[in-house]
Scaffold this motif. Structure first.
Motif, mmCIF file in Angstrom:
data_model
loop_
_atom_site.group_PDB
_atom_site.id
_atom_site.type_symbol
_atom_site.label_atom_id
_atom_site.label_comp_id
_atom_site.label_asym_id
_atom_site.label_seq_id
_atom_site.Cartn_x
_atom_site.Cartn_y
_atom_site.Cartn_z
ATOM 1 N N ALA A 165 19.946 30.782 19.903
ATOM 2 C CA ALA A 165 19.576 31.307 18.588
ATOM 3 C C ALA A 165 20.153 30.439 17.470
ATOM 4 C CB ALA A 165 20.063 32.751 18.446
ATOM 5 N N PHE A 166 21.354 29.907 17.690
ATOM 6 C CA PHE A 166 22.008 29.057 16.689
ATOM 7 C C PHE A 166 21.221 27.771 16.492
ATOM 8 C CE2 PHE A 166 25.836 26.851 14.927
ATOM 9 C CZ PHE A 166 26.163 27.809 13.983
ATOM 10 N N LEU A 167 20.789 27.174 17.595
ATOM 11 C CA LEU A 167 19.980 25.964 17.501
ATOM 12 C C LEU A 167 18.627 26.268 16.868
ATOM 13 C CD1 LEU A 167 19.479 22.978 18.129
ATOM 14 C CD2 LEU A 167 18.785 23.637 20.437
ATOM 15 N N GLY A 168 18.032 27.397 17.250
ATOM 16 C CA GLY A 168 16.749 27.789 16.675
ATOM 17 C C GLY A 168 16.845 28.074 15.187
ATOM 18 N N ALA A 169 17.989 28.625 14.755
ATOM 19 C CA ALA A 169 18.185 28.934 13.337
ATOM 20 C C ALA A 169 18.179 27.669 12.487
ATOM 21 C CB ALA A 169 19.499 29.686 13.144
ATOM 22 N N VAL A 170 18.657 26.558 13.063
ATOM 23 C CA VAL A 170 18.671 25.286 12.350
ATOM 24 C C VAL A 170 17.334 24.568 12.509
ATOM 25 C CG1 VAL A 170 19.820 23.053 12.104
ATOM 26 C CG2 VAL A 170 21.150 25.064 12.743
ATOM 27 N N PHE A 171 16.760 24.664 13.694
ATOM 28 C CA PHE A 171 15.559 23.900 14.014
ATOM 29 C C PHE A 171 14.319 24.430 13.286
ATOM 30 C CE2 PHE A 171 11.944 22.614 16.621
ATOM 31 C CZ PHE A 171 12.235 21.287 16.871
ATOM 32 N N PHE A 172 14.151 25.750 13.277
ATOM 33 C CA PHE A 172 12.965 26.347 12.642
ATOM 34 C C PHE A 172 13.281 26.724 11.201
ATOM 35 C CE2 PHE A 172 12.518 27.544 17.204
ATOM 36 C CZ PHE A 172 11.380 26.793 17.476
ATOM 37 N N GLU A 173 12.290 26.566 10.325
ATOM 38 C CA GLU A 173 12.495 26.864 8.911
ATOM 39 C C GLU A 173 12.121 28.299 8.564
ATOM 40 O OE1 GLU A 173 10.519 24.016 6.492
ATOM 41 O OE2 GLU A 173 11.799 22.336 7.111
ATOM 42 N N LYS A 174 11.159 28.865 9.288
ATOM 43 C CA LYS A 174 10.701 30.225 9.035
ATOM 44 C C LYS A 174 10.639 31.000 10.354
ATOM 45 C CE LYS A 174 9.653 29.470 4.606
ATOM 46 N NZ LYS A 174 10.291 30.179 3.470
ATOM 47 N N LEU A 175 10.728 32.331 10.249
ATOM 48 C CA LEU A 175 10.602 33.209 11.420
ATOM 49 C C LEU A 175 11.496 32.736 12.566
ATOM 50 C CD1 LEU A 175 6.709 33.629 11.378
ATOM 51 C CD2 LEU A 175 8.412 35.196 10.432
ATOM 52 N N HIS A 176 12.752 32.511 12.249
ATOM 53 C CA HIS A 176 13.680 31.905 13.200
ATOM 54 C C HIS A 176 13.760 32.671 14.521
ATOM 55 C CE1 HIS A 176 14.945 31.134 9.035
ATOM 56 N NE2 HIS A 176 15.234 29.928 9.454
ATOM 57 N N PHE A 177 13.965 33.978 14.437
ATOM 58 C CA PHE A 177 14.162 34.767 15.654
ATOM 59 C C PHE A 177 12.905 34.794 16.512
ATOM 60 C CE2 PHE A 177 14.049 38.815 17.977
ATOM 61 C CZ PHE A 177 15.171 38.658 18.768
ATOM 62 N N ILE A 178 11.752 35.017 15.883
ATOM 63 C CA ILE A 178 10.492 35.116 16.630
ATOM 64 C C ILE A 178 10.159 33.790 17.305
ATOM 65 C CG2 ILE A 178 8.001 35.473 16.415
ATOM 66 C CD1 ILE A 178 8.591 37.435 14.153
ATOM 67 N N LYS A 179 10.287 32.695 16.558
ATOM 68 C CA LYS A 179 9.964 31.384 17.119
ATOM 69 C C LYS A 179 10.940 30.988 18.223
ATOM 70 C CE LYS A 179 7.621 29.551 13.028
ATOM 71 N NZ LYS A 179 7.625 28.518 11.958
ATOM 72 N N THR A 180 12.225 31.293 18.020
ATOM 73 C CA THR A 180 13.223 30.978 19.042
ATOM 74 C C THR A 180 12.987 31.798 20.292
ATOM 75 O OG1 THR A 180 14.869 30.472 17.334
ATOM 76 C CG2 THR A 180 15.683 30.868 19.556
ATOM 77 N N ALA A 181 12.728 33.111 20.113
ATOM 78 C CA ALA A 181 12.484 33.996 21.256
ATOM 79 C C ALA A 181 11.242 33.558 22.031
ATOM 80 C CB ALA A 181 12.324 35.440 20.778
ATOM 81 N N PHE A 182 10.196 33.161 21.309
ATOM 82 C CA PHE A 182 8.957 32.716 21.974
ATOM 83 C C PHE A 182 9.212 31.430 22.761
ATOM 84 C CE2 PHE A 182 5.059 30.147 21.952
ATOM 85 C CZ PHE A 182 4.197 31.013 22.616
ATOM 86 N N THR A 183 9.938 30.489 22.150
ATOM 87 C CA THR A 183 10.237 29.222 22.831
ATOM 88 C C THR A 183 11.062 29.449 24.090
ATOM 89 O OG1 THR A 183 10.226 28.061 20.702
ATOM 90 C CG2 THR A 183 11.265 26.933 22.559
ATOM 91 N N VAL A 184 12.090 30.300 23.974
ATOM 92 C CA VAL A 184 12.944 30.607 25.132
ATOM 93 C C VAL A 184 12.140 31.304 26.221
ATOM 94 C CG1 VAL A 184 14.921 31.965 25.923
ATOM 95 C CG2 VAL A 184 15.060 30.685 23.778
ATOM 96 N N ALA A 185 11.252 32.220 25.819
ATOM 97 C CA ALA A 185 10.427 32.939 26.793
ATOM 98 C C ALA A 185 9.516 31.985 27.564
ATOM 99 C CB ALA A 185 9.590 34.008 26.087
ATOM 100 N N VAL A 186 8.926 31.024 26.858
ATOM 101 C CA VAL A 186 8.053 30.038 27.512
ATOM 102 C C VAL A 186 8.844 29.176 28.492
ATOM 103 C CG1 VAL A 186 6.625 27.986 27.127
ATOM 104 C CG2 VAL A 186 6.368 29.987 25.648
#
Length: 259
Positions: free
Chosen positions: A163-184
Motif C-alpha cells: 500500500a505504501f508503494l502504491g500510495a506513491v506510485f498512483f496519483e489517484k484512487l490509491h487504494f483501489i488501484k493498489t488492491a486491483f494490482t495486488v489481486a491480479v
C-alpha cells in the motif's frame, strides 16, 4: 548527510504534519473505535455473551490489516492534488524526511493507536458481557499460540509495504488501484503455483496453498507436505526482506517526484 537527514529539520516536519492532520487522524480513530464497538458488541450479542479468544482475534486481525491498508494507501494523497503536491514537494525538507514521517505515522503510530483502541473497546464490551453471566470471557492475549501479534504483524507489514508503494506510485484512487494490482498479481501466482510446484517436485499435486502446504493423493490417501519448523524462520526472513525491498522502492519512487 545533512541533505538527506537532519534531526532538527525532521522534528519540525513531524510537528508540522501532526498539526495539519491531527483532526483527520482523530476522526479516523473515532471511526475505527465506533466500528470495533459495533462489531464486537454485535458478535457478543449473536453468540449470547460468548465472545471468545478466537472471535476477538479474528476481529482484531481483520480490522488491523484492513484499516491499516486503507490508511497507508492515503498517506501520500496530497501528491495526487496539483496544488497540494507543489506545496508538499517544495517544503524545505529532504525526500527521506518526508518519507520517514509518512512511514512512522502509517506503520508505527498506527499500530500503537489501533492496539490501544482495540483493547479499550474489547475491555468495555467484555465488561458489559461478563456482568450478566457466571461464565467469564477472557480478554484477547496476543501471545496465545496460533493467535500471536507476530502473525498479524507480518501480514500487516506485507500489505503496508504494498500500500505504501502504491500510495506513491498512483496519483489517484490509491487504494483501489493498489488492491486491483495486488489481486491480479496474486491471481497470477495462484494459477501458476500448482503446475510450477508439480514440475519442481516431479509429482502431480492435488492442491497447493502458496507458502503454506501442498497436498498429493495416492490411491485414496491424501498426504500433506509442509515446511519443517526449522525452515519457517527463513521464510519469515524472506518475507521481511521483500517488505524492505518494497519500502526502499517506495522511497526511490518518491524521490522521482518533482515540482
Amino acid at each position: 548527510m545533512n541533505n538527506i537527514f537532519n534531526l532538527s529539520r525532521f522534528l519540525q516536519l513531524f510537528v508540522k504534519h501532526t498539526q495539519e492532520y491531527y483532526k483527520t487522524y482523530l476522526l479516523s480513530v473515532g471511526v475505527i473505535v465506533a466500528l470495533l464497538a459495533t462489531t464486537l458488541g454485535y458478535v457478543s450479542y449473536l453468540s449470547s455473551g460468548n465472545l471468545g479468544i478466537k472471535s476477538q482475534f479474528t476481529i482484531f486481525f481483520c480490522f488491523f490489516i484492513g484499516a491499516g491498508s486503507i490508511f497507508t494507501s492515503m498517506i501520500f494523497s496530497d501528491l495526487g492534488n496539483s496544488r497540494k503536491s507543489i506545496a508538499t514537494l517544495m517544503l524545505p525538507a529532504s525526500h527521506f524526511e518526508k518519507y520517514l514521517v509518512a512511514w512512522i505515522y502509517s506503520f508505527l503510530i498506527y499500530q500503537l493507536i489501533f492496539v490501544l483502541s482495540f483493547y479499550a473497546v474489547d475491555l468495555l464490551v467484555l465488561t458489559v458481557q461478563n456482568s450478566g453471566t457466571d461464565k467469564k470471557m477472557e480478554v484477547l492475549n496476543l501471545q496465545t499460540p496460533g493467535l500471536t501479534y507476530g502473525m498479524a504483524l507480518i501480514t500487516f507489514a506485507v500489505l503496508h509495504s504494498l500500500a505504501f508503494l502504491g500510495a506513491v506510485f498512483f496519483e489517484k484512487l490509491h487504494f483501489i488501484k493498489t488492491a486491483f494490482t495486488v489481486a491480479v498479481i496474486c491471481l497470477f501466482f495462484i494459477l501458476i503455483n500448482q503446475p510450477l510446484a508439480s514440475a519442481i517436485l516431479g509429482i502431480k499435486l492435488e492442491k497447493v496453498v502458496p507458502l503454506v502446504n501442498a497436498t498429493l493423493r495416492e490411491a485414496d490417501v491424501r498426504y500433506s507436505l509442509e515446511a519443517q519448523s526449522s525452515i519457517k524462520p527463513i521464510m519469515i526472513g524472506m518475507t521481511y526482506t521483500i517488505v524492505l525491498i518494497l519500502w526502499i522502492g517506495a522511497y526511490f519512487k518518491l524521490k522521482e517526484k518533482q515540482v
